[in-house]
Design a protein around this motif. Sequence first.
Motif, PDB file in Angstrom:
ATOM      1  N   SER A 131      54.219  11.713  -8.791  1.00 10.65           N
ATOM      2  CA  SER A 131      55.838  11.013  -8.678  1.00 10.65           C
ATOM      3  C   SER A 131      56.753  11.627  -7.778  1.00 10.65           C
ATOM      4  CB  SER A 131      56.399  11.117 -10.090  1.00 10.65           C
ATOM      5  OG  SER A 131      56.731  12.618 -10.445  1.00 10.65           O
ATOM      6  N   VAL A 132      57.729  10.787  -7.350  1.00  8.92           N
ATOM      7  CA  VAL A 132      58.629  10.922  -6.437  1.00  8.92           C
ATOM      8  C   VAL A 132      60.045  10.213  -6.904  1.00  8.92           C
ATOM      9  CG1 VAL A 132      59.268  10.689  -3.849  1.00  8.92           C
ATOM     10  CG2 VAL A 132      56.969  11.214  -4.561  1.00  8.92           C
ATOM     11  N   ARG A 133      61.015  10.892  -6.574  1.00  9.41           N
ATOM     12  CA  ARG A 133      62.511  10.424  -7.025  1.00  9.41           C
ATOM     13  C   ARG A 133      63.365  10.673  -5.770  1.00  9.41           C
ATOM     14  NH1 ARG A 133      64.263  11.354 -12.581  1.00  9.41           N
ATOM     15  NH2 ARG A 133      61.911  11.963 -12.993  1.00  9.41           N
ATOM     16  N   ALA A 134      64.258   9.904  -5.415  1.00  5.50           N
ATOM     17  CA  ALA A 134      65.163  10.416  -4.569  1.00  5.50           C
ATOM     18  C   ALA A 134      66.174  11.435  -4.767  1.00  5.50           C
ATOM     19  CB  ALA A 134      66.028   9.128  -4.069  1.00  5.50           C
ATOM     20  N   SER A 135      66.566  11.383  -5.914  1.00  7.96           N
ATOM     21  CA  SER A 135      67.617  12.359  -6.430  1.00  7.96           C
ATOM     22  C   SER A 135      67.331  12.690  -7.826  1.00  7.96           C
ATOM     23  CB  SER A 135      69.092  11.793  -6.429  1.00  7.96           C
ATOM     24  OG  SER A 135      69.207  10.853  -7.279  1.00  7.96           O
ATOM     25  N   PRO A 314      49.829   6.050   0.256  1.00  6.97           N
ATOM     26  CA  PRO A 314      50.906   5.346   0.159  1.00  6.97           C
ATOM     27  C   PRO A 314      51.981   5.407   1.515  1.00  6.97           C
ATOM     28  CG  PRO A 314      51.239   7.513  -1.010  1.00  6.97           C
ATOM     29  CD  PRO A 314      49.707   7.227  -0.479  1.00  6.97           C
ATOM     30  N   ALA A 315      52.863   4.325   1.677  1.00  5.91           N
ATOM     31  CA  ALA A 315      53.638   4.475   2.827  1.00  5.91           C
ATOM     32  C   ALA A 315      54.792   5.167   2.613  1.00  5.91           C
ATOM     33  CB  ALA A 315      53.888   2.942   3.086  1.00  5.91           C
ATOM     34  N   PHE A 316      55.423   5.878   3.446  1.00  7.38           N
ATOM     35  CA  PHE A 316      56.746   6.705   3.474  1.00  7.38           C
ATOM     36  C   PHE A 316      57.562   5.757   2.632  1.00  7.38           C
ATOM     37  CE2 PHE A 316      60.397   8.688   5.016  1.00  7.38           C
ATOM     38  CZ  PHE A 316      60.410   9.942   4.371  1.00  7.38           C
ATOM     39  N   PRO A 317      58.146   6.338   1.422  1.00  9.76           N
ATOM     40  CA  PRO A 317      59.262   5.255   0.773  1.00  9.76           C
ATOM     41  C   PRO A 317      60.708   5.249   1.084  1.00  9.76           C
ATOM     42  CG  PRO A 317      58.533   7.063  -0.618  1.00  9.76           C
ATOM     43  CD  PRO A 317      57.948   7.511   0.766  1.00  9.76           C
ATOM     44  N   PHE A 318      60.926   6.279   1.872  1.00  8.18           N
ATOM     45  CA  PHE A 318      62.264   6.351   2.441  1.00  8.18           C
ATOM     46  C   PHE A 318      62.772   5.804   3.720  1.00  8.18           C
ATOM     47  CE2 PHE A 318      61.293   9.816  -0.613  1.00  8.18           C
ATOM     48  CZ  PHE A 318      61.958   9.456  -1.213  1.00  8.18           C
ATOM     49  N   GLU A 319      64.033   5.767   3.955  1.00  5.68           N
ATOM     50  CA  GLU A 319      64.195   5.001   5.250  1.00  5.68           C
ATOM     51  C   GLU A 319      63.844   6.079   6.357  1.00  5.68           C
ATOM     52  OE1 GLU A 319      68.426   3.575   7.571  1.00  5.68           O
ATOM     53  OE2 GLU A 319      68.439   3.951   5.425  1.00  5.68           O
ATOM     54  N   ARG A 320      63.481   5.622   7.524  1.00 10.59           N
ATOM     55  CA  ARG A 320      63.063   6.452   8.737  1.00 10.59           C
ATOM     56  C   ARG A 320      63.999   6.216   9.785  1.00 10.59           C
ATOM     57  NH1 ARG A 320      58.208   4.332  10.337  1.00 10.59           N
ATOM     58  NH2 ARG A 320      58.420   5.952  11.906  1.00 10.59           N
ATOM     59  N   GLY A 321      64.058   7.130  10.700  1.00  4.35           N
ATOM     60  CA  GLY A 321      64.799   6.974  11.834  1.00  4.35           C
ATOM     61  C   GLY A 321      64.476   5.745  12.874  1.00  4.35           C
ATOM     62  N   TYR A 440      62.653  14.320  -4.008  1.00  3.69           N
ATOM     63  CA  TYR A 440      62.110  14.629  -2.666  1.00  3.69           C
ATOM     64  C   TYR A 440      63.223  14.765  -1.579  1.00  3.69           C
ATOM     65  CZ  TYR A 440      58.549  13.868   0.712  1.00  3.69           C
ATOM     66  OH  TYR A 440      57.606  13.903   1.811  1.00  3.69           O
ATOM     67  N   ASP A 441      62.781  15.641  -0.520  1.00  2.38           N
ATOM     68  CA  ASP A 441      63.770  15.883   0.645  1.00  2.38           C
ATOM     69  C   ASP A 441      63.114  15.018   1.795  1.00  2.38           C
ATOM     70  OD1 ASP A 441      64.924  17.079   2.976  1.00  2.38           O
ATOM     71  OD2 ASP A 441      64.771  18.671   2.317  1.00  2.38           O
ATOM     72  N   ALA A 442      63.646  13.622   2.120  1.00  3.34           N
ATOM     73  CA  ALA A 442      63.036  12.945   3.103  1.00  3.34           C
ATOM     74  C   ALA A 442      63.142  13.336   4.526  1.00  3.34           C
ATOM     75  CB  ALA A 442      63.861  11.477   2.884  1.00  3.34           C
ATOM     76  N   ASP A 443      64.138  14.190   4.514  1.00  2.00           N
ATOM     77  CA  ASP A 443      64.430  14.805   6.099  1.00  2.00           C
ATOM     78  C   ASP A 443      63.273  15.856   6.505  1.00  2.00           C
ATOM     79  OD1 ASP A 443      66.532  13.270   6.622  1.00  2.00           O
ATOM     80  OD2 ASP A 443      67.927  14.650   5.593  1.00  2.00           O
ATOM     81  N   ARG A 444      63.365  16.731   5.594  1.00  2.00           N
ATOM     82  CA  ARG A 444      62.124  17.961   5.787  1.00  2.00           C
ATOM     83  C   ARG A 444      61.000  17.458   5.450  1.00  2.00           C
ATOM     84  NH1 ARG A 444      64.552  23.423   6.215  1.00  2.00           N
ATOM     85  NH2 ARG A 444      66.576  23.283   6.873  1.00  2.00           N
ATOM     86  N   VAL A 445      60.563  16.511   4.766  1.00  3.11           N
ATOM     87  CA  VAL A 445      59.308  16.047   4.201  1.00  3.11           C
ATOM     88  C   VAL A 445      58.776  17.031   3.353  1.00  3.11           C
ATOM     89  CG1 VAL A 445      57.208  15.060   4.981  1.00  3.11           C
ATOM     90  CG2 VAL A 445      58.995  14.767   6.284  1.00  3.11           C
ATOM     91  N   GLY A 446      59.124  16.926   1.996  1.00  2.00           N
ATOM     92  CA  GLY A 446      58.411  17.822   1.045  1.00  2.00           C
ATOM     93  C   GLY A 446      59.407  17.757  -0.242  1.00  2.00           C
ATOM     94  N   PHE A 447      59.432  18.454  -1.033  1.00  2.00           N
ATOM     95  CA  PHE A 447      60.025  18.435  -2.341  1.00  2.00           C
ATOM     96  C   PHE A 447      61.161  19.618  -2.208  1.00  2.00           C
ATOM     97  CE2 PHE A 447      56.177  16.892  -3.822  1.00  2.00           C
ATOM     98  CZ  PHE A 447      56.612  15.577  -4.465  1.00  2.00           C
ATOM     99  N   ARG A 448      62.588  19.209  -2.653  1.00  2.00           N
ATOM    100  CA  ARG A 448      63.724  20.090  -2.371  1.00  2.00           C
ATOM    101  C   ARG A 448      63.269  21.465  -3.110  1.00  2.00           C
ATOM    102  NH1 ARG A 448      68.861  16.748  -4.507  1.00  2.00           N
ATOM    103  NH2 ARG A 448      69.335  19.036  -4.832  1.00  2.00           N
ATOM    104  N   VAL A 449      63.792  22.410  -2.585  1.00  2.28           N
ATOM    105  CA  VAL A 449      63.501  23.670  -3.103  1.00  2.28           C
ATOM    106  C   VAL A 449      64.655  24.277  -3.952  1.00  2.28           C
ATOM    107  CG1 VAL A 449      62.577  24.145  -0.908  1.00  2.28           C
ATOM    108  CG2 VAL A 449      64.956  24.728  -0.840  1.00  2.28           C
ATOM    109  N   ASP A 450      65.731  23.507  -4.057  1.00  2.08           N
ATOM    110  CA  ASP A 450      66.790  24.105  -4.879  1.00  2.08           C
ATOM    111  C   ASP A 450      67.181  23.412  -6.063  1.00  2.08           C
ATOM    112  OD1 ASP A 450      67.267  21.638  -3.607  1.00  2.08           O
ATOM    113  OD2 ASP A 450      69.525  22.165  -3.356  1.00  2.08           O
ATOM    114  N   VAL A 451      66.209  22.444  -6.743  1.00  2.14           N
ATOM    115  CA  VAL A 451      66.220  21.782  -7.838  1.00  2.14           C
ATOM    116  C   VAL A 451      65.666  22.462  -8.662  1.00  2.14           C
ATOM    117  CG1 VAL A 451      65.533  19.709  -8.956  1.00  2.14           C
ATOM    118  CG2 VAL A 451      66.248  19.618  -6.470  1.00  2.14           C
ATOM    119  N   ARG A 452      66.518  22.946  -9.898  1.00  4.75           N
ATOM    120  CA  ARG A 452      66.240  23.906 -10.877  1.00  4.75           C
ATOM    121  C   ARG A 452      65.724  23.038 -12.083  1.00  4.75           C
ATOM    122  NH1 ARG A 452      69.731  29.385 -10.845  1.00  4.75           N
ATOM    123  NH2 ARG A 452      69.836  29.574  -8.694  1.00  4.75           N
ATOM    124  N   GLU A 453      66.211  21.764 -12.412  1.00  2.07           N
ATOM    125  CA  GLU A 453      65.817  21.021 -13.666  1.00  2.07           C
ATOM    126  C   GLU A 453      65.924  19.607 -13.204  1.00  2.07           C
ATOM    127  OE1 GLU A 453      69.020  20.537 -17.067  1.00  2.07           O
ATOM    128  OE2 GLU A 453      68.437  22.610 -16.679  1.00  2.07           O
TER     129      GLU A 453
END
Length: 498
Positions: A131-135, A314-321, A440-453
């Motif tokens: 699963s992936v979510r934007a925030s 799956p295609a990248f689901p976030f806005e790309r440059g 998800y971290d759409a810029d660095r491409v991966g999951f955010r490292v700072d999300v605690r819950e």
Amino acid sequence: MNTHYVREPMDEGARRWRRLRNGIAGALSALAVFFLVSSRYAPNQPVTYEHIEDRFRYGTIGADTDSGLPLRVMQVLPRMFPEYLPAGGRRDYTAFGFIQEPGHPMPVGFSIRRRVIDLVGQNCAVCHVGSVRASEQSAPTYYLGMPANTVDLEAYFEFLFRCASDARFTPDLVIDEIERDGALFPLDRLIYRAAIERMKTGLLSQRDSLGPFLRENPPPGPGRVDTFNPYKTRQFAAYYQGHIPDEERIGTADFPSIWNQGPREGMHLHWDGNNTSVNERNVSAAFGAGATREDVDLPRITSIKEWLDELPPPAFPFERGADLARLQRGQALHAEYCASCHAVGGASVGRVVPIEEIGTDEHRLNSYTQFFRQLQVFYGRGYDWEFRHFQKTHGYTNQPLDGIWARAPYLHNGSVPTLWDLLTPAERRPARFYRGHDVYDADRVGFRVDVREVEGRKAFLFDATLPGNSNKGHTGARYGTELSDSDKWALIEYLKTL
């Protein structure tokens, strides 16, 4: 005055008719009981699904037969023993990161089989739907074939072991809890009494064999599993006799993606490339999920395999440059630095890179030994799925990068959170970060490292300094870690398109 009524003697024809009528009535009653019992307690019939996606999410692979656990018991365990669930989140199986869809009695990755009563077992989807979510506040999107980035299998099994160890786990108390959802038939109560005792015995036995192994190793956390070492405490316990040598005791690895399998046939599979047959890889995984040699469901596994052969990433689901020049620059960098090892048709794709060359954590490689391979071959001898392609290697395999955006964290042990970090020299990669969530971290491409819950469910703090967790390797000029920042961002932009 007493009057006596004398019954007229019944003629032989009438007696025969009554016997026939009573016989027919008895036969019909017996037949009705037979159909009632057989329909309710039909032997060994899995729930089937019309659509292939549902078969992948909920269909059987054979792990719900001998290893199956009673459905009605499984449904009440979180309610009976909420104190054994991970802190935070809902008081159900989503606490372990499983995906619960409306209208289904168990999460994605659990099949159901009627074998006197309904039993549940695991299937491929338990490790391969992510699963992936934007925030933190947004709803998740689920992707079939993606690594199950939120699922913590060790925590789930620890929950089952603690439930079975609890003094309240008795037939009487569990059945009382089941009947809060609806009364059982009298025969069901007898069947469940035996099933609960069998479940308790089986879980405690599994706890005793796996427990020391789990306690001695660093916790894998969500999205990771030790693929082969549990065999040493279960299927091959007679050979290891409760002792796994220290040098092969840790084999933790990330769940892989399993889409687009057709082009992978003949490539070195598993992280260390120890097999070149997709079919054998799938059967081996079914044993890891709980199937036995006798019960593994080859036709259904083959059906899923044929679907996965052509399942696109799956295609990248976030806005790309929108910078075309940057994208073209990234494509050129990919061709220069990545394609020979990671593009289908590349000279080294699907081949094993020696550990001395790739330099990544060696624990997963060391956990699979030549002795273990010989046990696998012996284990399958004489069966239709007999293992013929397993081999001991001395490194890790190059894999295609299709859908690479959805396969974070990176390296075989999930020790590098984003593609940006993978393109950073190893000594500067994060030593600790949170994983097991789906923000998800759409810029660095991966999951955010700072999300605690997320939604109350705690993330897992990954520590790259622990054995088996090292983020070393895949570093230096040939791997792109010495590129300029602008070139790295261009390469990442192109990798989003794969």
